[in-house]
Design an enzyme around this catalytic site. Sequence first.
Site, PDB file in Angstrom:
ATOM      1  N   SER A 272       0.857  -1.282   0.059  1.00 52.00           N
ATOM      2  CA  SER A 272      -0.003   0.191  -0.047  1.00 52.00           C
ATOM      3  C   SER A 272       0.676   1.165   0.071  1.00 52.00           C
ATOM      4  O   SER A 272       2.040   1.157   0.454  1.00 52.00           O
ATOM      5  CB  SER A 272      -0.791  -0.038   1.228  1.00 52.00           C
ATOM      6  OG  SER A 272       0.045   0.329   2.300  1.00 52.00           O
ATOM      7  N   LYS A 273       0.166   2.280  -0.525  1.00 51.33           N
ATOM      8  CA  LYS A 273       0.982   3.697  -0.633  1.00 51.33           C
ATOM      9  C   LYS A 273       1.416   3.884   1.141  1.00 51.33           C
ATOM     10  O   LYS A 273       2.248   4.464   1.024  1.00 51.33           O
ATOM     11  CB  LYS A 273       0.141   4.664  -1.062  1.00 51.33           C
ATOM     12  CG  LYS A 273       0.115   6.063  -0.640  1.00 51.33           C
ATOM     13  CD  LYS A 273       0.573   6.894  -2.038  1.00 51.33           C
ATOM     14  CE  LYS A 273       1.596   7.922  -1.944  1.00 51.33           C
ATOM     15  NZ  LYS A 273       1.155   9.410  -2.017  1.00 51.33           N
ATOM     16  N   ARG A 274       0.399   3.623   1.954  1.00 53.48           N
ATOM     17  CA  ARG A 274       0.570   4.143   3.286  1.00 53.48           C
ATOM     18  C   ARG A 274       1.802   3.478   4.002  1.00 53.48           C
ATOM     19  O   ARG A 274       2.636   4.184   4.512  1.00 53.48           O
ATOM     20  CB  ARG A 274      -0.706   3.886   4.190  1.00 53.48           C
ATOM     21  CG  ARG A 274      -0.627   4.188   5.508  1.00 53.48           C
ATOM     22  CD  ARG A 274      -1.983   3.894   6.098  1.00 53.48           C
ATOM     23  NE  ARG A 274      -2.192   2.584   6.042  1.00 53.48           N
ATOM     24  CZ  ARG A 274      -1.717   1.747   6.783  1.00 53.48           C
ATOM     25  NH1 ARG A 274      -0.716   1.918   7.858  1.00 53.48           N
ATOM     26  NH2 ARG A 274      -2.037   0.375   7.004  1.00 53.48           N
TER      27      ARG A 274
END
Length: 502
Positions: A272-274
């Site tokens: 994920s980007k996070r």
Amino acid sequence: MTAKETSAKPLHNLNSHNQQDVRVRIAPSPTGSLHLGTARTALYNYLYAKRFKGKFVMRLEDTDEERSEERFTEDIFAGLKWLGLNWDEGPDIGGPYAPYRQTQKENHYSNIANQLIAKSSAYLAYETPEELAALKEEQKAKGQPPRYDNRGRHLSQSHIEHFIKEGRVPSVRFIVEEPRTVIWPDQIRGQMAIETTDLGGDMVIVKSSGIATYNFAVVVDDVDMKISHVIRGEDHIHNTAKQLLIYESLGAKPPQFAHAALIFDNDHRKLSKRVHGEKAHIDYYRQQGYLPEAIVNYLAQMSFTPADGREIFTLEEGSEMFEFARMSKSPAVFDLQRLNWFNGHYIRSLPIESITERCMPYLTGVDTSKYTDKQIQEIIISVREGLSTLAEVLAATRFYFIDKPEINEETKKSIFTNLQAKEVLTRTIQELGKLPYGDHKGCKQVIDSMGKELGVKGKELYWPLRAALSGATQGPDLGSIISILGAERIKSRIEAALASCS
Ligand code: GLU
């Protein structure tokens, strides 16, 4: 929420698909840059479309007004095209079932929602965001999972009038019948069964802003665009159950569904980007010098193993072999080392003209005009064996371009102080006229016979030369270095090295 595989009979009795009619789609939301997971989903759809001579459709799910941005659309389109995943229909090229942008279909979604209201499959719900937030809090306090309590289902006329007077703007909610089990034959996961009690209550299909929600618009679009197979990530399994209920109310035949396992990292975290920042995005790999050929091969084989077990295959080969039966249900693991291996493979095996051309943008801050095009190609050939990304080409070849390679003190001390090394270097200057530049093997042979005469071989012979010419004792083949550098550069480099050993 629980999703289980089952042997029960499917709710929708689907005929086995007609190969003529394969229509699949990638439906990105332009709320972020192209994610590796979206690229992989696009890839599986593309492979399936090509395999069955169908159509691969691009549809933009851009109804999230706050988070959708044109720059993300551009990034997604550019990334997919860079990977070679070109679509047959889409917002940029049109197609028989246009528009392919959800924001251009708002009236259409409202009309269909009204039909569902007329059939009593949906209703207008008047609660405010504050009331819904309070409900959530209440459920949380009781340790219950959040869900809509279906309070809007049976409003009296006087209640409705009262809400309208208050100025409330209704949303449209679809009735989720409970209890019930939604069953479908997933093309990858097998029979699936989801309890409607796990779906969160009656669902909003058109928000009070008039915008259709994902689960509703996606069904309308998939019906409108005659989508035959929905291939997407496993994170949509519960959405599929919701969508099947909508298909049923619309009296529409649902497509076949295939849910691919999600991508995790080596620490079992979802990509994920996070958590992974830019490394979750295709553009990062493009900038770092990964080849699209390597990325599509790597992503394809993550959850798909061809019947003959091969790991290396092109997009075209993949599309001749692709089948759901060879897709894995286990989570896919994204492993950078393995991607590097694929990338290195393609750097070594694609035509050198193409690799050279692709290396050029990475040769920044050095003067490549010092060499002919042919020599630049030889420079790339001399280092490509050791590259795992194109970006590494600059460090690997810098010594060819700079006037004097930097040689560290350690190397100077250990190599150049030795008498034999000085002899090798001095003698090489005398041999400069004899070296057949352009002929790598020939150059190596001259050095070897010089070594024989001097009674020096192996690292005693090669290391002083390597260090003087390239600044390192390891690196490309010595014959290639000599052959490419030419007499003048060799002379000045050896003189500089000799000066530094005195
Ligand atoms: N817009 C959705 C997403 O990006 C599409 C999911 C689907 O394929 O239906 O996840």
